[in-house]
Each structure stands twice: as structure tokens, then as C-alpha cells.
Motif scaffolding. Sequence first.
Motif, PDB file in Angstrom:
ATOM      1  N   GLY A 536     -26.652 -43.276 -10.142  1.00 49.17           N
ATOM      2  CA  GLY A 536     -27.032 -43.048  -8.751  1.00 49.17           C
ATOM      3  C   GLY A 536     -25.914 -43.368  -7.788  1.00 49.17           C
ATOM      4  N   ALA A 537     -25.220 -44.497  -8.035  1.00 48.74           N
ATOM      5  CA  ALA A 537     -24.087 -44.843  -7.173  1.00 48.74           C
ATOM      6  C   ALA A 537     -22.978 -43.805  -7.280  1.00 48.74           C
ATOM      7  CB  ALA A 537     -23.555 -46.226  -7.557  1.00 48.74           C
ATOM      8  N   GLY A 538     -22.760 -43.267  -8.481  1.00 51.18           N
ATOM      9  CA  GLY A 538     -21.739 -42.235  -8.637  1.00 51.18           C
ATOM     10  C   GLY A 538     -22.096 -40.953  -7.914  1.00 51.18           C
ATOM     11  N   VAL A 539     -23.392 -40.584  -7.944  1.00 50.86           N
ATOM     12  CA  VAL A 539     -23.821 -39.373  -7.233  1.00 50.86           C
ATOM     13  C   VAL A 539     -23.586 -39.513  -5.740  1.00 50.86           C
ATOM     14  CG1 VAL A 539     -25.835 -37.993  -6.617  1.00 50.86           C
ATOM     15  CG2 VAL A 539     -25.480 -38.661  -8.992  1.00 50.86           C
ATOM     16  N   PHE A 540     -23.989 -40.652  -5.157  1.00 47.08           N
ATOM     17  CA  PHE A 540     -23.813 -40.824  -3.722  1.00 47.08           C
ATOM     18  C   PHE A 540     -22.340 -40.966  -3.341  1.00 47.08           C
ATOM     19  CE2 PHE A 540     -28.361 -42.124  -3.720  1.00 47.08           C
ATOM     20  CZ  PHE A 540     -28.784 -41.223  -2.767  1.00 47.08           C
ATOM     21  N   ALA A 541     -21.541 -41.575  -4.217  1.00 43.72           N
ATOM     22  CA  ALA A 541     -20.107 -41.646  -3.943  1.00 43.72           C
ATOM     23  C   ALA A 541     -19.503 -40.243  -3.902  1.00 43.72           C
ATOM     24  CB  ALA A 541     -19.414 -42.510  -4.988  1.00 43.72           C
ATOM     25  N   ALA A 542     -19.932 -39.385  -4.832  1.00 34.81           N
ATOM     26  CA  ALA A 542     -19.430 -38.012  -4.833  1.00 34.81           C
ATOM     27  C   ALA A 542     -19.918 -37.235  -3.607  1.00 34.81           C
ATOM     28  CB  ALA A 542     -19.864 -37.304  -6.122  1.00 34.81           C
ATOM     29  N   LEU A 543     -21.130 -37.518  -3.144  1.00 32.42           N
ATOM     30  CA  LEU A 543     -21.653 -36.819  -1.977  1.00 32.42           C
ATOM     31  C   LEU A 543     -20.975 -37.271  -0.684  1.00 32.42           C
ATOM     32  CD1 LEU A 543     -25.465 -36.867  -2.845  1.00 32.42           C
ATOM     33  CD2 LEU A 543     -23.905 -34.924  -3.002  1.00 32.42           C
ATOM     34  N   LEU A 544     -20.564 -38.535  -0.625  1.00 33.48           N
ATOM     35  CA  LEU A 544     -19.906 -39.042   0.574  1.00 33.48           C
ATOM     36  C   LEU A 544     -18.422 -38.682   0.614  1.00 33.48           C
ATOM     37  CD1 LEU A 544     -21.521 -42.591   0.861  1.00 33.48           C
ATOM     38  CD2 LEU A 544     -21.800 -40.695   2.462  1.00 33.48           C
ATOM     39  N   ALA A 545     -17.815 -38.430  -0.540  1.00 31.75           N
ATOM     40  CA  ALA A 545     -16.396 -38.099  -0.571  1.00 31.75           C
ATOM     41  C   ALA A 545     -16.155 -36.734   0.072  1.00 31.75           C
ATOM     42  CB  ALA A 545     -15.888 -38.095  -2.015  1.00 31.75           C
ATOM     43  N   PRO A 546     -14.990 -36.535   0.691  1.00 33.90           N
ATOM     44  CA  PRO A 546     -14.696 -35.226   1.293  1.00 33.90           C
ATOM     45  C   PRO A 546     -14.653 -34.126   0.237  1.00 33.90           C
ATOM     46  CG  PRO A 546     -13.176 -36.903   2.089  1.00 33.90           C
ATOM     47  CD  PRO A 546     -13.922 -37.516   0.946  1.00 33.90           C
ATOM     48  N   TRP A 547     -15.266 -33.002   0.551  1.00 33.96           N
ATOM     49  CA  TRP A 547     -15.237 -31.833  -0.319  1.00 33.96           C
ATOM     50  C   TRP A 547     -14.226 -30.827   0.223  1.00 33.96           C
ATOM     51  CZ3 TRP A 547     -20.798 -30.269  -2.244  1.00 33.96           C
ATOM     52  CH2 TRP A 547     -21.364 -31.350  -2.917  1.00 33.96           C
ATOM     53  N   PRO A 548     -13.593 -30.037  -0.641  1.00 29.78           N
ATOM     54  CA  PRO A 548     -12.585 -29.095  -0.132  1.00 29.78           C
ATOM     55  C   PRO A 548     -13.165 -27.993   0.725  1.00 29.78           C
ATOM     56  CG  PRO A 548     -13.002 -28.749  -2.478  1.00 29.78           C
ATOM     57  CD  PRO A 548     -13.701 -30.019  -2.107  1.00 29.78           C
ATOM     58  N   PHE A 549     -14.436 -27.612   0.469  1.00 30.59           N
ATOM     59  CA  PHE A 549     -15.067 -26.554   1.250  1.00 30.59           C
ATOM     60  C   PHE A 549     -16.408 -27.057   1.756  1.00 30.59           C
ATOM     61  CE2 PHE A 549     -12.118 -24.220  -1.363  1.00 30.59           C
ATOM     62  CZ  PHE A 549     -11.621 -23.246  -0.497  1.00 30.59           C
ATOM     63  N   GLY A 550     -16.787 -26.580   2.932  1.00 29.75           N
ATOM     64  CA  GLY A 550     -18.064 -26.946   3.527  1.00 29.75           C
ATOM     65  C   GLY A 550     -18.697 -25.734   4.172  1.00 29.75           C
ATOM     66  N   ALA A 551     -19.983 -25.829   4.454  1.00 26.04           N
ATOM     67  CA  ALA A 551     -20.721 -24.734   5.079  1.00 26.04           C
ATOM     68  C   ALA A 551     -21.006 -25.096   6.518  1.00 26.04           C
ATOM     69  CB  ALA A 551     -22.023 -24.462   4.333  1.00 26.04           C
ATOM     70  N   ALA A 552     -20.512 -24.305   7.439  1.00 25.37           N
ATOM     71  CA  ALA A 552     -20.795 -24.464   8.864  1.00 25.37           C
ATOM     72  C   ALA A 552     -21.770 -23.363   9.255  1.00 25.37           C
ATOM     73  CB  ALA A 552     -19.521 -24.385   9.688  1.00 25.37           C
ATOM     74  N   GLY A 553     -23.071 -23.671   9.189  1.00 20.88           N
ATOM     75  CA  GLY A 553     -24.067 -22.638   9.415  1.00 20.88           C
ATOM     76  C   GLY A 553     -24.039 -21.632   8.278  1.00 20.88           C
ATOM     77  N   THR A 554     -23.702 -20.396   8.575  1.00 16.50           N
ATOM     78  CA  THR A 554     -23.616 -19.364   7.553  1.00 16.50           C
ATOM     79  C   THR A 554     -22.177 -19.106   7.121  1.00 16.50           C
ATOM     80  OG1 THR A 554     -23.521 -17.678   9.292  1.00 16.50           O
ATOM     81  CG2 THR A 554     -25.694 -18.239   8.410  1.00 16.50           C
ATOM     82  N   ILE A 555     -21.216 -19.891   7.608  1.00 14.90           N
ATOM     83  CA  ILE A 555     -19.803 -19.693   7.306  1.00 14.90           C
ATOM     84  C   ILE A 555     -19.356 -20.748   6.310  1.00 14.90           C
ATOM     85  CG2 ILE A 555     -17.480 -19.549   8.274  1.00 14.90           C
ATOM     86  CD1 ILE A 555     -18.749 -18.856  10.958  1.00 14.90           C
ATOM     87  N   VAL A 556     -18.822 -20.332   5.171  1.00 16.62           N
ATOM     88  CA  VAL A 556     -18.234 -21.245   4.197  1.00 16.62           C
ATOM     89  C   VAL A 556     -16.729 -21.254   4.439  1.00 16.62           C
ATOM     90  CG1 VAL A 556     -17.906 -21.752   1.761  1.00 16.62           C
ATOM     91  CG2 VAL A 556     -20.068 -20.788   2.548  1.00 16.62           C
ATOM     92  N   ARG A 557     -16.176 -22.421   4.698  1.00 14.41           N
ATOM     93  CA  ARG A 557     -14.787 -22.496   5.121  1.00 14.41           C
ATOM     94  C   ARG A 557     -14.186 -23.802   4.620  1.00 14.41           C
ATOM     95  NH1 ARG A 557     -13.947 -25.721   8.893  1.00 14.41           N
ATOM     96  NH2 ARG A 557     -12.159 -24.604   9.689  1.00 14.41           N
ATOM     97  N   PRO A 558     -12.840 -23.913   4.550  1.00  7.70           N
ATOM     98  CA  PRO A 558     -12.211 -25.181   4.165  1.00  7.70           C
ATOM     99  C   PRO A 558     -12.537 -26.282   5.162  1.00  7.70           C
ATOM    100  CG  PRO A 558     -10.649 -23.367   4.036  1.00  7.70           C
ATOM    101  CD  PRO A 558     -11.868 -22.837   4.728  1.00  7.70           C
ATOM    102  N   VAL A 559     -12.726 -27.490   4.646  1.00  4.25           N
ATOM    103  CA  VAL A 559     -13.042 -28.617   5.513  1.00  4.25           C
ATOM    104  C   VAL A 559     -11.825 -29.029   6.335  1.00  4.25           C
ATOM    105  CG1 VAL A 559     -13.699 -31.045   5.509  1.00  4.25           C
ATOM    106  CG2 VAL A 559     -14.910 -29.440   4.059  1.00  4.25           C
ATOM    107  N   ARG A 560     -10.666 -29.105   5.704  1.00  5.28           N
ATOM    108  CA  ARG A 560      -9.457 -29.509   6.416  1.00  5.28           C
ATOM    109  C   ARG A 560      -8.824 -28.297   7.080  1.00  5.28           C
ATOM    110  NH1 ARG A 560     -11.591 -33.397   6.624  1.00  5.28           N
ATOM    111  NH2 ARG A 560     -11.456 -35.209   5.252  1.00  5.28           N
ATOM    112  N   PRO A 561      -8.464 -28.372   8.364  1.00  5.67           N
ATOM    113  CA  PRO A 561      -7.902 -27.203   9.046  1.00  5.67           C
ATOM    114  C   PRO A 561      -6.523 -26.845   8.494  1.00  5.67           C
ATOM    115  CG  PRO A 561      -7.732 -29.148  10.434  1.00  5.67           C
ATOM    116  CD  PRO A 561      -8.532 -29.559   9.241  1.00  5.67           C
ATOM    117  N   ARG A 562      -6.250 -25.557   8.402  1.00  7.73           N
ATOM    118  CA  ARG A 562      -4.956 -25.068   7.959  1.00  7.73           C
ATOM    119  C   ARG A 562      -4.127 -24.520   9.109  1.00  7.73           C
ATOM    120  NH1 ARG A 562      -6.877 -21.782   2.482  1.00  7.73           N
ATOM    121  NH2 ARG A 562      -7.721 -23.603   1.372  1.00  7.73           N
TER     122      ARG A 562
END
Length: 806
Positions: A536-562
Motif C-alpha cells: 500500500g505504501a508503495g502504491v501511494f508513493a508511486a501515485l504521489l511521484a511525478p509522472w511523465p504524462f498527465g491528463a488536463a481535461g481531455t488533453i494528454v500532455r507532458p507534465v514538464r513544459p518543453r
Amino acid sequence: MDLSDRRAPELPAVRAPAPALAAAGALAVGSAMGAVVAGRAEGTPLEAGAAAFVALLGLVAAWTFAPRKRRFPSRAVLVGLALAALAAARVAAAGVPAVESAGPGPAGDVVSTRRAPRGGARGTESWDLGPTGEVATLRAPAGVLRAAEVARVLASAERPARARGIGETAGRPLPRRPRADEIVRIAPSPSPHRASRDRPLASLREAGIERCLAHPERATAGLLAALLFGAPAHLPSGTADLFTRTGTRHLLALSGFHVGLLGVLIALPLARLGCALFALGAGLAGIRARPDPALATAMLALLFVPLAGSGAPATRAAIALSLALIAPRAGRRPHGANLLGVALAIEIALDPRAPLRPGLQLSYLATLALVLAAPRACRRALQALPNAGRVRRTSRSGRVRPALARALTERAIQGLAIGVTTSVVASAATLPIVWACFGEWSPVGLVATPLATAPLVVLVGVGWLWLVAPFALGEQTLALASSTLLGTLRLADAVPGSPLALPDRPILALAAGSTLMLVALAHPSGRAVGISRRAGAGVFAALLAPWPFGAAGTIVRPVRPRTLEVHVLDVGDGTCAIVRAPRSPTWILDAGSRDRMGVGVDAVGPTLRSLEVGRTRLALSHDHADHARDLPWTARRWPPDLWVGPRPTTREPVEVFVDPLNRVRRVQPDPGVVRLTEPSAPLDVRAVWGGDFPGNEGSALLDVRWRSADGRAFRAVLSGDAEAHGLAAMLLGDEDGPWLDAGPVDLLLLPHHGSDSPELGPLLDHLRPRAAVVSASAPPPAAGELARRGIPLHTTGRSGTLFWTP
């Protein structure tokens, strides 16, 4: 026979049969599946929370029906499938309510009220419409409508909209707010006698609220109205958000905790006193009568429901308490899981869409976890304390400690441990819903909740006594309890991560992590429990860690700006812009609106969470409500390391709310241009201010510049509301030249929501923008001039949020 060592029997373990809970779980599963069939899975609470709610309830139902012998429980499975099919058919047949499916026609919307009204602001009532419960509401003037009436809301009634973030095509619907002359009753209430019976209780509730508001201290008056009668609209500004930020908002909702307090502190003593007096009077009259205090307590608990505004949490808690009190008189032993299942089954029978509401999901999951997991978790917590939480009789020097002090210390230590443990258990069960629906969680709430319980008990207990028989000592006690409660929450609010903004993550992954943590909390130590805890701790650690891609509404885009990103949110006649670039903090310019609600909750918050921003910096053009109203909300959740803004001109400047502890570096620019970033920073941000002019003309603007890795330069100018002599001062400058450098610029946010001012032409000539954006609900007056010049224009009210990159 020695009775001194007899112990009360403990509640059955998790595997004890609880058919009512299993039946309610089957109904909940069927309601969710029926909503999917009806096509309501997108844009409803089902998308955010019902998946976790159904998953956990299904797990508990399967666990409950687990056979003690190795045989297939065919009868239980068939009953569960039948109940699920019935609930699914009811939800699918109901379809989408007409109030939500379309806007008002020429004659307006036809609505039907249900239940009793909930308290709103002064002079208004909030009504549930049709079978949808809290999904569609109507806020009408008090006394215009009654329960179970059919009315027509005329097309001229105000239909406000919410602000929109990235990728959103439409904001969530707000309650209709018609005037009294915009509501036409079509059919009267089919039960006029019921309405006449409800009037005395409604009048008694209104009188109680007015009595609470008569307290000389405003904060205490608002807390009493919220805690005793479920009327949080009278809380002082910012108090409700203080509870939200510290993870204690559930203390304001009249739920099982408040009903239990009322039963123990008020209803049970009154019932016993009343029954004793009745028995005494009957004895004097020669009549043998012994009324049951438990039945009287149950009646008083049910009477509290209309006084508390007939809210769903108070209703279900009163039903469960009444069943628990009556069950022993019928020769049955009450079981917490069964009581919970009966209450949930009743709610689903009355409203098949009930499991889709986040409020119901949070309430039942928290209660379910407390019933099934909290007892074992509390025992383990007490055993983990040094000496099991007991204070030794003697100190290290051999001196005997006073018995009273030792007993009080032991009770305080054990009470705090139990309170924190129950908070952890309830939070672990509800975290998936909180994460998905609200996007924030306050870890300090695990400790703030038990610490706030003592003053809350004083407010509820002494508050009812003070209402019935006002006395000076009670008034002072209430004021002291109120100040203690709010002071505790303010200290908790100063802790970093209060609240903690959570990124968008899959709901099923959240439910899996929550289930693993609950299993680890509810079972004794062992290898499997250790594996569950680590998983359980590993799952939440993975969920809190930054992901390379995220969903902003209906747009899937990189989390870090390029590259350089400028987001101009759809906030109607207001302004909110977010600027990001690689290796740079995120800049937030303004956050307010004149005609849209929920700028922070529905637009700024979801956008910042979807972008998973790190460091933030705030810039305020000027402190009018259409630019600054939701900046305090934003700053408390994404604390900035720099705050930029002109000198305040209002009586309550925004900076008072943004920086209560003086931890933020402030920049109040003088007339001219101020560079806000270091010379070597890749993102160059400058503030331009025309001068200390009154009103809109004292507004500043941001000049944003960025150079890419290949040497190309890009520039965006984000204007405030200065449109006349304030803007002219920026263009004129001083002997060194204009304060606002000449163009061309890649993007221009038009000043004052696109007004057609005399300085618009000189501004366009000076900057020569390649594209323009205006934050307004309607096409701006400046649209014609931009079309004549051939400059593309993006209007947020028509096209939604602008997401611009070079």
C-alpha cells in the motif's frame, strides 16, 4: 457469582454475517451499472468516486458472504444479483433528468421539489429537484416553494456558469437562482397536511438559527448555527475554507458524530428525565406505566433531523441510532455493519442514484471503516505505546505520582492515540474519493480532528443548553470554546502541506492502495499484513511521484513544459493566466471573476493539479474582485515564494490573506518597469505599472519573454484593467523611453476584458501582436478593431480556455 469481572461482549469480527450490508452493496453496484447503461458515466460523480465506492463495497459484501464451510453460497449470490439488477433497472429507466439535459425553453424549466429545503444564505432555500437529489438544485427565496410541488422556472431566471480549466468544454451546473416572480407553481403539494406539520419545525429551526446569531461574537454565532442547525452560510468569510484546508470539514457537516453527541448529551438525559417524570405522575394517578427511555431517545433523535435541515448525513445517522436503540427491545443485538446496510438500503430505495454522490460515498466508507477496522487498529495502537499508554505509579526518583494526575494523563494519552488511529482509518477508507473528487488532502487533519473534538463537544453540548436557557456563563464558555477551536485549526493550517495538492491519478489505483492500507490496519501483525502495508505504501508513493504524462481535461500532455506555455482560463468577465517554461517556476496572474463562480475550485485548482506544478509565484494586477477574489484560495494551496502586486487600495487587501506568516517575498513595484527574475533565468518576467492611479488605472501588467535553446525569442504581454491614462503612462514612459517595450509580441491579453478604449489603437500600434486573447463571457467591443487589423482573437467565453505555445 462474581459479577465484577464480567465484560461486555465485543462486536463480531469482520467475517461475521452482515446480510443487510451485503444487500446494500449489491444495490450500490446495481446503481452504478444502471448509470453506465443510462449513459451518465461521464461528467458525473460516478467518473470520480463511484468506482472506488463500488469496489470497496463489493469487497466487503463478498467478505461478508464468504461461507464458513466449503460450499458455494448460491442463495446469497442469487439474491445479490437480483437486487443489483433491480437497482440497475431503476437507474437506467430514470435516465437523465430534464433539468440537466437542456437549457430552459421559451416557457422555462418544469421542476418538482422533494424533501425539505436546506438552509442557504439569508432569505433563500436550497431545494432538491426531481429524483436527482443533490445533482440538480434550485435556490429560491424562502417561503416561495413547499415540498412535493411542481413549479415552472421562467426562462428569464438567472443561470450562472462556472469557470473552466484546461480541456473542459463546459463548467458544472450551478443551482438556479430565480427571483420570487420567476417561479410559477403549477401543481400544489399533494400532501398539504404534511406541509402544515412541517411548518412548526421549520419555524422552530429558523428561531433557533436567529438565536444562535444573537451571540455577540460573530465567529461563535456562525459556528453555533452550523453545528446545531446545519446552516454553514452564516460562518464568517474564510472559516469554512479553514476547516477544508485542515482536513476537518467533516466536523461542520451534521452527521453521525453530531447525532451521537446530541443523543448522549441531550436526547438521552431528556428522555430519562421525561420517562421518570411520566412514571412518577402515572404512579401518583394509580396507573402502572413504565415508558422506555430508549424509544424516547430514538424519537428525539429523529426529531432532530428536520431541525438540522433534513440533510442526508443527519437522516442516515438518526435512522441508524434509532435502530440501534430499538433492536435490543426486539431481542436482537445491533451490529454496526447491518445498521449501516439498512440505512444505505433505505437511501437507495428512496433515491436509486444515491451511491453516485460523493457525500454519501464519503460518509458510508468512513463509517464502514470505523465499524470494521477501527477497533482492532485502536487496540494495536494502544499496545504500541510505551507501557501500553499507562503512566507508572512512581517516577524514576521513586516518588509516588498523584493518582488523579496519573489517571488524567493516561486518559489523555489513550484518547489522543485512539482519536488519531480512528482518523487514520477513516482517511484511508475515504482517500480515493477525496483524491479523485477534490484533488487535495490535509495530512495534519489526522491530528487536528481529535484535537478539535473537545471544543466541538463543548460547543454542541453547552450550545443547546444556552439556546434553551440563556445564561452569561454559557455565553462566555461558548466564546472560549469557539476561540479554542479556531485557534487550533489556525495552528494546524500553518503546518506545511495543509492542504496537500494531489495530482490526477486513476481511481482504481487509488482504491487498490486504500484497500491494502485498510487490510494492514485492521488485522493483527503478521507476514501478510507486513506485505500489505509495504504494498500500500508503495502504491501511494508511486501515485504521489511525478509522472511523465498527465491528463488536463481531455488533453494528454507532458507534465514538464518543453517550451513556453501560456494558459488563459475561461473565467468569464475576470482574469486568470498561468505561465510556465522549462526550468522556471510557474507564474499565476490574477484569479477572479465578476460573473463566474468557482474560479479557484473549478478552474485554477484542476489546472494546476493536472499540470503538476512545482514552485509558484503570484502576480496581482490590482485587487478588484474580478481579478483577486480567488487568489487567497490559490495561494493557500500552492504557497508562492514571490508575491507581486501594486499597493492595495481596498479595505481588505488580498495580501493579508495570501501571506499570513510573512514567509513570502513581496514586490510592490514603483511606477515603471521592474524585472522580477534573475538575468540568467531562461524565463524573463517584468512587471509594468503606470502609477498610483485610482480604480482600474492603477492596474499593472506582466511582460513575459522566453528564449528557446536554438536562440529564438518569444514574448507575451498579459494586461490588467488599465485602459486610459494608466495605460498611456506605460506607453509614454519617461525620458529613457516607454516603460512597455515595443513589439512585436506573439500573444497579447487585451486590457480590461477587451474594452474599446482610446488607448487600444496606440497599444496595438506599439506592440504589433501576432495573436490576441480576451477573457470575457461575450464578444468584446475591441473585436471589430482586431478584425480590421487582421489579428486573430481568442475569446475565452466562446472558445474556452486558451492553451498557447510558440
